[in-house]
Design an enzyme around this catalytic site. Structure first.
Site, PDB file in Angstrom:
ATOM      1  N   GLU A 167     100.952  -5.561 -78.851  1.00  0.00           N
ATOM      2  CA  GLU A 167      99.931  -4.519 -78.735  1.00  0.00           C
ATOM      3  C   GLU A 167      98.582  -5.111 -78.341  1.00  0.00           C
ATOM      4  O   GLU A 167      98.294  -6.272 -78.612  1.00  0.00           O
ATOM      5  CB  GLU A 167      99.789  -3.742 -80.041  1.00  0.00           C
ATOM      6  CG  GLU A 167      99.775  -4.576 -81.312  1.00  0.00           C
ATOM      7  CD  GLU A 167      98.587  -5.483 -81.482  1.00  0.00           C
ATOM      8  OE1 GLU A 167      97.470  -5.081 -81.057  1.00  0.00           O
ATOM      9  OE2 GLU A 167      98.738  -6.579 -82.032  1.00  0.00           O
ATOM     10  N   GLU A 310      99.358  -9.060 -79.741  1.00  0.00           N
ATOM     11  CA  GLU A 310     100.042  -9.130 -78.443  1.00  0.00           C
ATOM     12  C   GLU A 310     101.536  -9.385 -78.559  1.00  0.00           C
ATOM     13  O   GLU A 310     102.264  -9.302 -77.581  1.00  0.00           O
ATOM     14  CB  GLU A 310      99.449 -10.219 -77.532  1.00  0.00           C
ATOM     15  CG  GLU A 310      97.983 -10.096 -77.233  1.00  0.00           C
ATOM     16  CD  GLU A 310      97.481 -11.224 -76.336  1.00  0.00           C
ATOM     17  OE1 GLU A 310      98.305 -12.005 -75.815  1.00  0.00           O
ATOM     18  OE2 GLU A 310      96.256 -11.335 -76.161  1.00  0.00           O
TER      19      GLU A 310
END
Length: 342
Positions: A167, A310
């Site tokens: 994310e 991430e």
């Protein structure tokens, strides 16, 4: 679609194999447990080599306007460009792992042409400010869940045997803290950390915004979908949908950090059996991550002080998991090596 359980017979057979490998029983510690965990989920005594898929979901948060991050909201779009160009940390790690890699924009506040290698699935240009109003409508929450499910299907259909959701979204640790507090009843003071690098004063302000957001939402006996609608982010919703669909299809997922834990909490609250398909990769440095993992009864594999998000922590842990499976697959048994067991 029903969520299948892991296969206990495969687990027990894998455990028996571990006891026959040329080593003292238990000498490989958690590496032995990892091999057996994947055996149960692949329904094989000897799991196949993993083919990972990493899907990064990006979205903006209206609460970022409340200065809850050390960085401005515009950084989300800049990071989206880095993810797409292959310069971000997770892009580098995905190449190293030869992973199926996708970047999905579910709600970045941007205009103009979609960057090359970014998939545009925007539901809106970011959520609303959760300290003053609901993050999204119920329809938007359901749409984001479906987007995540769709990309889990796409990854599995491309041959992935392990899924990782990453994310990016400035302000998303604030949203995650709110969701976790609402669904666990843990004290927000134990859940709100520095995020992207706030100082002590900034953290206190962020904690105040979280408390105000929870008071505004006033969720009594919250269902996960209600918490998501009131306090969530589009990328968090997409990750939850990704995890749910993976579980429905009998596919293991490797959880990442704090945001990932919030998404996992939503998924588990919606479908409790989905937890059987989740493996916690690491404990991040973000305050509260250890608490939510403990609440979920998930034990992280590594702790390296990471707080990048991430999907990066999951990608790092994956190298250890691959080693565990290779040892399980390629080490000889006592009988094969002609070594007496005692």
């Amino acid at each position: 679609m029903m969520i299948p359980p892991p296969d206990e017979k495969s687990y027990q057979a894998a455990r028996a194999r571990q006891d026959q490998l040329i080593k003292p029983t238990g000498a490989l510690g958690r590496l032995e447990d990892i091999a057996c965990w994947f055996a149960a989920r692949q329904r094989r005594v000897i799991p196949e080599t993993l083919k990972p898929a990493i899907t990064v979901f990006a979205a903006d948060h209206g609460v970022a306007d409340q200065q809850v991050s050390a960085y401005p909201a515009a950084v989300t779009q800049a990071m989206l460009n880095s993810l797409a160009s292959g310069q971000a940390a997770i892009a580098v790690l995905a190449r190293q792992l030869n992973a199926i890699y996708a970047v999905v924009d579910v709600g970045v506040n941007r205009t103009g042409v979609t960057p090359e290698h970014v998939i545009d699935e925007r539901i809106a240009n970011g959520t609303q400010d959760i300290s003053t109003q609901p993050a999204m409508t119920r329809q938007q929450a359901e749409q984001a869940l479906l987007v995540g499910a769709d990309y889990a299907d796409k990854a599995i259909d491309q041959g992935a045997t392990l899924l990782v959701a990453g994310e990016v979204g400035i302000g998303n640790t604030t949203s995650a803290a709110c969701i976790i507090a609402a669904l666990t009843r843990l004290d927000p003071g134990m859940l709100v950390g520095s995020g992207t690098g706030l100082d002590a004063k900034g953290r206190e302000h962020k904690l105040d915004i979280v408390r105000r957001s929870l008071q505004r939402a006033a969720i009594a006996n919250p269902a996960a979908l209600n918490a998501l609608t009131e306090l969530g982010g589009f990328e968090i919703a997409a990750m939850a949908g990704y995890y749910l669909q993976a579980a429905r299809r009998g596919m293991p997922v490797l959880l990442d950090g704090y945001i990932s834990a919030a998404a996992a909490l939503i998924a588990i609250n919606m479908e409790p059996l989905s937890k059987e398909w989740m493996f916690a990769s690491h404990q991040s440095a973000e305050l509260g991550h250890a608490l939510v993992l403990e609440h979920l009864q998930l034990k992280p594999l590594i702790s390296l002080g990471m707080r990048l998000g991430e999907g990066s922590g999951a990608a790092i842990a994956l190298t250890i998991i691959k080693s565990a499976l290779q040892l399980h697959r390629e080490m000889a048994t006592f009988a094969e090596a002609g070594v007496p067991e005692s």
